[in-house]
Design a protein around this motif. Structure first.
Motif, PDB file in Angstrom:
ATOM      1  N   LEU A  58       0.680  -1.232   0.009  1.00 16.70           N
ATOM      2  CA  LEU A  58       0.079  -0.079  -0.142  1.00 16.70           C
ATOM      3  C   LEU A  58       0.843   1.498   0.014  1.00 16.70           C
ATOM      4  O   LEU A  58       0.651   2.242  -0.831  1.00 16.70           O
ATOM      5  N   LEU A  59       1.877   1.247   0.933  1.00 16.43           N
ATOM      6  CA  LEU A  59       2.825   2.472   0.722  1.00 16.43           C
ATOM      7  C   LEU A  59       3.569   2.578  -0.578  1.00 16.43           C
ATOM      8  O   LEU A  59       3.431   3.675  -1.119  1.00 16.43           O
ATOM      9  N   LEU A  60       3.976   1.614  -1.290  1.00 21.45           N
ATOM     10  CA  LEU A  60       4.567   1.479  -2.602  1.00 21.45           C
ATOM     11  C   LEU A  60       3.492   2.159  -3.542  1.00 21.45           C
ATOM     12  O   LEU A  60       3.872   3.087  -4.351  1.00 21.45           O
ATOM     13  N   MET A  61       2.165   1.687  -3.427  1.00 21.05           N
ATOM     14  CA  MET A  61       1.344   2.189  -4.281  1.00 21.05           C
ATOM     15  C   MET A  61       0.847   3.562  -3.868  1.00 21.05           C
ATOM     16  O   MET A  61       1.037   4.425  -5.129  1.00 21.05           O
ATOM     17  N   TRP A  62       0.972   4.052  -3.065  1.00 24.47           N
ATOM     18  CA  TRP A  62       0.866   5.796  -2.625  1.00 24.47           C
ATOM     19  C   TRP A  62       1.898   6.420  -3.187  1.00 24.47           C
ATOM     20  O   TRP A  62       1.641   7.362  -3.460  1.00 24.47           O
ATOM     21  N   LEU A  63       3.090   5.609  -3.222  1.00 22.30           N
ATOM     22  CA  LEU A  63       4.117   6.498  -3.763  1.00 22.30           C
ATOM     23  C   LEU A  63       4.436   6.565  -5.209  1.00 22.30           C
ATOM     24  O   LEU A  63       4.732   7.583  -5.892  1.00 22.30           O
ATOM     25  N   LEU A  64       4.157   5.390  -5.825  1.00 23.56           N
ATOM     26  CA  LEU A  64       4.147   5.131  -7.229  1.00 23.56           C
ATOM     27  C   LEU A  64       3.048   5.455  -8.389  1.00 23.56           C
ATOM     28  O   LEU A  64       3.477   5.828  -9.406  1.00 23.56           O
ATOM     29  N   ILE A  78       9.716   4.956 -20.049  1.00 27.26           N
ATOM     30  CA  ILE A  78      10.366   3.745 -20.384  1.00 27.26           C
ATOM     31  C   ILE A  78      10.720   2.954 -19.237  1.00 27.26           C
ATOM     32  O   ILE A  78      10.651   1.653 -19.002  1.00 27.26           O
ATOM     33  N   MET A  79      10.975   3.844 -17.864  1.00 27.16           N
ATOM     34  CA  MET A  79      11.327   3.097 -16.630  1.00 27.16           C
ATOM     35  C   MET A  79      10.212   2.206 -16.260  1.00 27.16           C
ATOM     36  O   MET A  79      10.389   1.030 -15.916  1.00 27.16           O
ATOM     37  N   PHE A  80       8.986   2.620 -16.315  1.00 22.99           N
ATOM     38  CA  PHE A  80       7.770   1.966 -15.730  1.00 22.99           C
ATOM     39  C   PHE A  80       7.560   0.819 -16.571  1.00 22.99           C
ATOM     40  O   PHE A  80       7.519  -0.463 -16.044  1.00 22.99           O
ATOM     41  N   VAL A  81       7.560   0.904 -17.994  1.00 25.75           N
ATOM     42  CA  VAL A  81       7.327  -0.013 -18.924  1.00 25.75           C
ATOM     43  C   VAL A  81       8.391  -1.185 -18.900  1.00 25.75           C
ATOM     44  O   VAL A  81       8.035  -2.556 -18.595  1.00 25.75           O
ATOM     45  N   ALA A  82       9.556  -0.870 -18.881  1.00 22.38           N
ATOM     46  CA  ALA A  82      10.642  -1.814 -19.125  1.00 22.38           C
ATOM     47  C   ALA A  82      10.798  -2.661 -17.791  1.00 22.38           C
ATOM     48  O   ALA A  82      11.065  -3.652 -17.617  1.00 22.38           O
ATOM     49  N   LEU A  83      10.921  -1.992 -16.662  1.00 20.54           N
ATOM     50  CA  LEU A  83      11.102  -2.819 -15.119  1.00 20.54           C
ATOM     51  C   LEU A  83       9.876  -3.461 -14.872  1.00 20.54           C
ATOM     52  O   LEU A  83      10.036  -4.625 -14.711  1.00 20.54           O
ATOM     53  N   VAL A 141      10.688  -0.952  -5.610  1.00 19.08           N
ATOM     54  CA  VAL A 141      11.676  -0.538  -5.071  1.00 19.08           C
ATOM     55  C   VAL A 141      12.858  -0.232  -5.984  1.00 19.08           C
ATOM     56  O   VAL A 141      13.307   0.873  -6.008  1.00 19.08           O
ATOM     57  N   ALA A 142      13.020  -1.105  -7.035  1.00 15.60           N
ATOM     58  CA  ALA A 142      14.056  -0.583  -8.133  1.00 15.60           C
ATOM     59  C   ALA A 142      13.393   0.674  -8.925  1.00 15.60           C
ATOM     60  O   ALA A 142      14.166   1.554  -9.128  1.00 15.60           O
ATOM     61  N   VAL A 143      12.272   0.775  -9.196  1.00  9.73           N
ATOM     62  CA  VAL A 143      11.549   1.988  -9.870  1.00  9.73           C
ATOM     63  C   VAL A 143      11.880   3.046  -9.010  1.00  9.73           C
ATOM     64  O   VAL A 143      12.270   4.212  -9.432  1.00  9.73           O
ATOM     65  N   LEU A 144      11.704   3.103  -7.629  1.00 11.47           N
ATOM     66  CA  LEU A 144      12.039   4.222  -6.805  1.00 11.47           C
ATOM     67  C   LEU A 144      13.229   4.596  -6.779  1.00 11.47           C
ATOM     68  O   LEU A 144      13.653   5.794  -6.761  1.00 11.47           O
ATOM     69  N   GLY A 145      14.296   3.817  -6.470  1.00  7.98           N
ATOM     70  CA  GLY A 145      15.726   3.791  -6.826  1.00  7.98           C
ATOM     71  C   GLY A 145      16.269   4.633  -8.086  1.00  7.98           C
ATOM     72  O   GLY A 145      16.848   5.353  -7.922  1.00  7.98           O
ATOM     73  N   THR A 146      15.593   4.125  -9.046  1.00 10.06           N
ATOM     74  CA  THR A 146      15.962   4.849 -10.327  1.00 10.06           C
ATOM     75  C   THR A 146      15.555   6.019 -10.581  1.00 10.06           C
ATOM     76  O   THR A 146      16.323   7.058 -11.066  1.00 10.06           O
ATOM     77  N   LEU A 147      14.323   6.428 -10.145  1.00 12.13           N
ATOM     78  CA  LEU A 147      13.602   7.813 -10.137  1.00 12.13           C
ATOM     79  C   LEU A 147      14.335   8.761  -9.299  1.00 12.13           C
ATOM     80  O   LEU A 147      14.883   9.864  -9.625  1.00 12.13           O
ATOM     81  N   ALA A 202      22.994   5.684  -6.621  1.00  9.56           N
ATOM     82  CA  ALA A 202      21.766   4.692  -6.921  1.00  9.56           C
ATOM     83  C   ALA A 202      21.909   3.366  -5.862  1.00  9.56           C
ATOM     84  O   ALA A 202      20.937   2.936  -5.200  1.00  9.56           O
ATOM     85  N   VAL A 203      23.353   3.265  -5.395  1.00 11.12           N
ATOM     86  CA  VAL A 203      23.481   1.806  -4.703  1.00 11.12           C
ATOM     87  C   VAL A 203      23.183   2.226  -3.527  1.00 11.12           C
ATOM     88  O   VAL A 203      22.277   1.192  -2.820  1.00 11.12           O
ATOM     89  N   PRO A 204      23.661   3.235  -2.665  1.00  6.21           N
ATOM     90  CA  PRO A 204      22.916   3.335  -1.217  1.00  6.21           C
ATOM     91  C   PRO A 204      21.643   3.317  -0.911  1.00  6.21           C
ATOM     92  O   PRO A 204      20.584   3.104  -0.222  1.00  6.21           O
ATOM     93  N   VAL A 205      21.080   4.602  -2.213  1.00  6.53           N
ATOM     94  CA  VAL A 205      19.567   4.755  -2.041  1.00  6.53           C
ATOM     95  C   VAL A 205      18.795   3.411  -1.969  1.00  6.53           C
ATOM     96  O   VAL A 205      17.586   2.976  -1.524  1.00  6.53           O
ATOM     97  N   THR A 206      18.855   2.739  -3.309  1.00 13.30           N
ATOM     98  CA  THR A 206      18.151   1.617  -3.561  1.00 13.30           C
ATOM     99  C   THR A 206      18.337   0.633  -2.586  1.00 13.30           C
ATOM    100  O   THR A 206      17.368  -0.163  -2.089  1.00 13.30           O
TER     101      THR A 206
END
Length: 470
Positions: free
Chosen positions: A91-97, A279-284, A296-302, A450-454
């Protein structure tokens, strides 16, 4: 009477007779067979055994006392089990993404040039026509009908006369002769080469209406693309198929949204951000599936893309980069109207770093999830520390990949600039080289971040996932 005189005919077959109680030998006993009690009667219960007295010197084990029954409270609502952590995490990820996805779609709708004609070059562009080289002759540069008399001048440059047969276009099947001066930059054509001509719309019988532009490369490129697709499918199987579909959709976003929007005069940086988000949403999600791990990978990439964009904007302005290199200047001249050259530079930085960022964020997220699955007792701090150690090994190769990719693309510029004979500082400060430096370093900082954030995002969320959902 003898025993032998008695036969079966006199007595009949001899049968074995069981012993009767009277025939038993003394001293033997046989327990009488118990007959079942008559129906309707109850069997007598065996007498209760009394506990044996404790032997002297031994203590009797204490008998367990019956536990008191729990006393219930009077109100009637039920206390069900707490919601699993994975549900709260999702639910938290949905509210963020979801807001980010909606913003991406809204940006694409707002920036797309609805109702506008496709941009065209102000310079006349010829129609491409395919042809095949049937023969070549090297000699003096003579126009059609001219004849060389005597020896050519010592400084005269030779020309290459190519005999061609057009395979399509308005003069399909007709022969054609074209003469080109032999320069260091002139392609070397030979018999059997398939080439592309540019037809300016003039008389097809006049050789001046055609010009050799390039080689035909469709067949080898298709073969290489097929080999690439086969390798991806053999190794990745269904996930490889999904990755190829995602790659195709990424090219569609670039071709159908990014390029038309920038050519129509929209802000290149905003277009690149919206296109990179799509591209990020579709590809991942298409490649790795809808899961908390992919989110989580999408958030780190963003987060890393935002950092790259901010750093590129700050340092391109600080270094007074205009973005007006040779290719951009030629583009502006062909469009006939202005374009944000610095924004185009920043757009290239964002889109160029997206592919490497996807690799880093997905790898870090998968590493943290696998660590949690291998040892569910690990907390988020332990997961973060172990994942960060894995990321340190990965970030070095990722940064080197990005640097080498940009250096390879800018190799002709590097060679041309090194011919100037000036010092290294002047070479690095040149517009073309400084652009590549900012592009490379800003992208590398984003990859490192991206490494520590993700990893910290993955550790916080994976540590709250129940073991059965990992």
């Amino acid at each position: 009477m003898n025993r032998r005189d008695i036969s079966d005919d006199d007595t009949g077959p001899i049968r074995r007779v069981t012993d009767t109680p009277s025939d038993r030998s003394p001293g033997t006993s046989r327990s009488p067979r118990r007959t079942p009690p008559p129906e309707g009667t109850r069997r007598p219960r065996p007498p209760a055994q009394r506990p044996r007295p404790a032997e002297p010197g031994r203590r009797r084990a204490a008998e367990p006392k019956p536990e008191p029954e729990p006393v219930g409270h009077g109100h009637s609502h039920g206390h069900g089990p707490a919601a699993p952590a994975s549900r709260r995490v999702r639910l938290l990820l949905m509210w963020l993404l979801i807001p980010l996805a909606v913003a991406t779609v809204a940006g694409m709708v707002f920036l797309y040039p609805w109702g506008k004609d496709p941009a065209k070059s102000v310079f006349p562009q010829g129609t491409p026509v395919n042809a095949t080289v049937t023969g070549t002759i090297t000699g003096p540069c003579l126009a059609e009908g001219q004849v060389q008399v005597g020896e050519p001048p010592p400084d005269a440059k030779p020309c290459l006369t190519s005999e061609l047969t057009m395979t399509d276009g308005p003069a399909s099947g007709k022969p054609l002769k074209l003469t080109l001066p032999i320069e260091p930059s002139t392609p070397r054509f030979a018999a059997g080469d398939e080439v592309v001509l540019s037809y300016n719309g003039g008389d097809v019988a006049n050789p001046a209406s055609f010009q050799i532009v390039d080689f035909q490369r469709g067949t080898p490129l298709l073969l290489l693309a097929g080999l690439f697709a086969l390798a991806v499918i053999v190794l990745g199987r269904w996930q490889g198929v999904a990755a190829l579909i995602a790659l195709g959709l990424s090219f569609l976003v670039l071709a159908l949204f990014v390029l038309p929007s920038i050519l129509a005069g929209e802000s290149p940086l905003l277009v690149a951000i919206a296109g990179a988000g799509a591209i990020m949403f579709v590809a991942l999600y298409l490649t790795h599936g809808l899961s908390a791990r992919t989110s989580v990978a999408v958030l780190g990439t963003l987060v890393s893309l935002v950092l790259i964009g901010v750093l590129s904007a700050i340092f391109s302005a600080a270094a007074s980069l205009t973005g007006l290199d040779d290719s951009t200047s030629q583009l502006i001249g062909s469009l006939g109207h202005g374009i944000d050259a610095r924004g185009l530079l920043l757009a290239g930085v964002v889109i160029g770093a997206l592919g490497v960022l996807d690799d880093v964020t997905v790898t870090q997220t998968s590493a943290v999830w696998e660590l949690r699955r291998a040892n569910p007792a690990l907390g988020w701090r332990e997961l973060y520390g172990a994942g960060l150690r894995i990321g340190r090994d990965h970030v070095g190769s990722a940064v080197n990949t990005l640097v080498m990719a940009y250096a390879g693309a800018a190799l002709p510029v590097l060679l041309y600039t090194s011919l100037s004979g000036v010092g290294l500082g002047s070479i690095l400060g040149a517009e073309n080289i400084a652009q590549e430096i900012v592009r490379t370093l800003a992208g590398s900082v984003g990859i490192v971040a991206a490494v520590p954030v993700t990893t910290v995002l993955a550790a916080l969320i994976a540590s709250r996932e129940p073991q059965e959902s990992l």
